[in-house]
Design an enzyme around this catalytic site. Sequence first.
Site, PDB file in Angstrom:
ATOM      1  CE1 TYR A   4      25.262 -45.641  -8.298  1.00 34.08           C
ATOM      2  CE2 TYR A   4      26.756 -44.958  -6.545  1.00 34.08           C
ATOM      3  CZ  TYR A   4      26.481 -45.135  -7.891  1.00 34.08           C
ATOM      4  OH  TYR A   4      27.439 -44.809  -8.828  1.00 34.08           O
ATOM      5  CE  LYS A  15      27.434 -48.118  -9.640  1.00 39.10           C
ATOM      6  NZ  LYS A  15      27.489 -48.437 -11.086  1.00 39.10           N
TER       7      LYS A  15
END
Length: 250
Positions: free
Chosen positions: A166, A170
């Site tokens: 994750y 990002k």
Amino acid sequence: MTNMIALVTGANKGIGLATARQLGTLQMTVLVGARDAERGRTAERALRAEGLDATFLPLDVTDAESVTAAAEWVEKKHGRLDVLVNNAGIVLGDGERALPSETTLATLRRVYETNVFGPVAVTNALLPLLLRAPAARIVNVSSEVGSIGVMTDPAGALFALTSVPYPSSKAALNMVTAMYAKELRDTPIKVNAANPGYCATDLNGNSGFRTPEQGAEVSVHLATLPAHGPSGLLWGFQMDAGGGYGVLPW
């Protein structure tokens, strides 16, 4: 904001639904992008019950045919797009401690399909329609965990986090944002990444200390920037700065 057309991906719940609601209260026509038809229609009904102009738009950001079909529908129905909020995202990790050495490529690929490749596919498909708008806005919903500066600060609140999928997705989305902002710098379009902060959503088992509505405020702010507003920034909630909103380091 009258007669503006906005598309929010992953808008059937959480921050996405709150973003759609807030844009709708600004008198925008809101397209509720969702891959789950039942949830998408439920969100549409809820927003319409509040008097908002909302329409469910089937859209799976990881499916090329779905993305193409959605873009064709928007073109046929509206002929342009004023706001695109790339909100759809997933969180996955491997191992009990989510260490880099525990990460599997299968998990990495799944996360990147939604969090990185999805926004690129959707943006590219809709860019011709965004260019037809007087001054379109593109908002990529990112996170402070995608900031290398924040994540590597030993004194920061997030230094202990080590998960790869994750946060790295990002960080990649932040670079995607910066590159689109460079390409479109001579147009009226502004492209920014939003940091909603740690909001209570299904992504984290509703453990966040901010509400989806508070998180949505960040995307809505960037979606409604004036002509003199910035482009190519990561902007939003600043946890390590004691709260409030502002520019975060890449």
